[in-house]
Design an enzyme around this catalytic site. Structure first.
Site, mmCIF file in Angstrom:
data_model
loop_
_atom_site.group_PDB
_atom_site.id
_atom_site.type_symbol
_atom_site.label_atom_id
_atom_site.label_comp_id
_atom_site.label_asym_id
_atom_site.label_seq_id
_atom_site.Cartn_x
_atom_site.Cartn_y
_atom_site.Cartn_z
ATOM 1 N N ARG A 154 -73.964 41.450 -12.757
ATOM 2 C CA ARG A 154 -74.637 42.493 -11.881
ATOM 3 C C ARG A 154 -75.642 43.723 -12.726
ATOM 4 O O ARG A 154 -75.888 43.946 -13.339
ATOM 5 C CB ARG A 154 -73.795 43.803 -10.996
ATOM 6 N N LYS A 178 -67.282 45.689 -10.347
ATOM 7 C CA LYS A 178 -66.679 46.216 -9.095
ATOM 8 C C LYS A 178 -64.709 46.152 -9.553
ATOM 9 O O LYS A 178 -64.191 45.263 -10.361
ATOM 10 C CB LYS A 178 -66.245 45.140 -7.956
ATOM 11 N N HIS A 247 -79.938 39.709 -8.574
ATOM 12 C CA HIS A 247 -78.823 39.164 -8.636
ATOM 13 C C HIS A 247 -78.932 37.213 -8.561
ATOM 14 O O HIS A 247 -78.028 36.866 -8.312
ATOM 15 C CB HIS A 247 -78.364 39.458 -6.366
ATOM 16 N N ARG A 250 -78.003 36.150 -11.842
ATOM 17 C CA ARG A 250 -76.677 35.764 -11.519
ATOM 18 C C ARG A 250 -76.116 34.516 -10.820
ATOM 19 O O ARG A 250 -75.332 33.530 -11.057
ATOM 20 C CB ARG A 250 -75.801 37.117 -10.938
ATOM 21 N N HIS A 273 -65.235 38.111 -10.788
ATOM 22 C CA HIS A 273 -64.307 37.780 -9.388
ATOM 23 C C HIS A 273 -63.255 37.912 -9.736
ATOM 24 O O HIS A 273 -62.109 36.968 -10.126
ATOM 25 C CB HIS A 273 -64.896 36.155 -8.284
ATOM 26 N N TYR A 282 -70.343 28.628 -4.780
ATOM 27 C CA TYR A 282 -70.974 27.769 -5.971
ATOM 28 C C TYR A 282 -70.729 26.344 -5.866
ATOM 29 O O TYR A 282 -71.650 25.557 -6.907
ATOM 30 C CB TYR A 282 -70.657 28.741 -7.542
#
Length: 314
Positions: A154, A178, A247, A250, A273, A282
């Site tokens: 990110r 995150k 992004h 990414r 994730h 994806y």
């Protein structure tokens, strides 16, 4: 009515981190303006002051509103608005403004998930070639773009890197994503080469004032907006359109891994994730691309062709 307090920071997050288009950002802005109207109507100055019951009541209030033509709001419009409000409250928690997400009781119909924008491998090569050059700025930009695509970072993770986070012997990069989750991601050799050139030549020339991996022309750490502008500038110069953002690289990283046969759990770990369900999109992107290639290449992919005369089914 002005936007609710902290909404501009959330919109900036959507633009920089999520790479939303101008059209989508305008829709979010309208939805949050409507939320601001509601907050004002119940005597609150900020979403920070709203408790769970007040936030949940917003959905009922919204369903009772009418458009400028006097029609009830469409279900899709209501769902989109509630998604925007939930996103704002979650952002307040992520940024440490509040400790509790008071939007968890806000029932929103779950919209269909859109597939992320990606670049083809040829388009990625085109973008990376565009950034090449011998100046410190070119060396920095090339290293940034290579690293975004090679490691699937990110933009906030990228600009948060320090020099010590990159291991050019083991070819890995350590970043914090995150939820303060740390992960170590492999580096490709092309990215490692670009980083070596930046660290040996370009970075010293800009006289960085700290340990940051990437600095601006004044030697300070790049901001998210600064990193976003660098990607956009080279994407525009490469003729790739306005939709390309950090992004996008990414998304392209993940899609190309899946297309190359990478296990979904591996891609989940590389992206950082928390749930494999987030990574699942994806596989859909890959299937959509395979479908397009099949329709283009297979001689009998056109199902509108009438059957040959005299041929019967059975």
């Amino acid at each position: 009515m002005a936007l609710p307090l902290h909404a501009e920071a959330y919109l900036d997050h959507l633009a920089v981190e999520r790479g939303l288009s101008d059209h989508s950002l305008a829709a979010y802005r309208r939805d949050l303006n409507l939320y601001g109207t509601y907050l004002e109507a119940i005597g609150l100055a900020s979403p920070v002051d709203a408790d769970a019951e007040q936030v949940a009541a917003f959905a009922a209030w919204l369903r009772g509103q009418r458009t400028a033509r006097g029609r009830p709001y469409a279900k899709s419009s209501i769902a989109r608005t509630l998604v925007a409000v939930r996103g704002l409250h979650r952002h307040l928690v992520r940024d440490g403004v509040v400790d509790v997400d008071t939007s968890t009781e806000l029932a929103a119909p779950r919209p269909g998930r859109s597939l992320p924008d990606t670049l083809s491998q040829a388009q990625v090569d085109q973008l990376l070639r565009q950034a090449e050059g011998s100046t410190p700025a070119h060396q920095r930009d090339t290293a940034m773009l290579e690293l975004l695509y090679s490691a699937g970072l990110r933009i906030s993770e990228l600009i948060g890197l320090d020099v010590d986070d990159v291991d050019l012997i083991d070819l890995t990069v350590r970043c914090v994503g995150k939820g303060s989750r740390e992960r170590v991601v492999p580096l490709g050799r092309m990215a490692a080469g670009a980083l070596r050139r930046w660290l040996s030549d370009g970075r010293p020339a800009l006289e960085p004032r700290g340990p940051m991996l990437f600095c601006n022309a004044r030697g300070g750490r790049l901001t998210r907006q600064g990193g976003w502008k660098i990607v956009k500038r080279h994407a525009d110069a490469a003729g790739l359109g306005d939709a390309v953002s950090p992004h996008t690289l990414r998304h392209s990283f993940a899609t190309h891994l899946v297309e190359g046969g990478a296990d979904l759990r591996v891609v989940q770990e590389l992206l950082g994730h928390a749930s494999v369900n987030t990574t699942q999109v994806y596989t859909h992107t890959s299937q959509a691309r395979l479908r397009a290639l099949y329709d283009q290449a297979h001689p009998r992919a056109d199902f509108d062709v009438a059957p040959a005369a005299g041929r019967t089914s059975g």
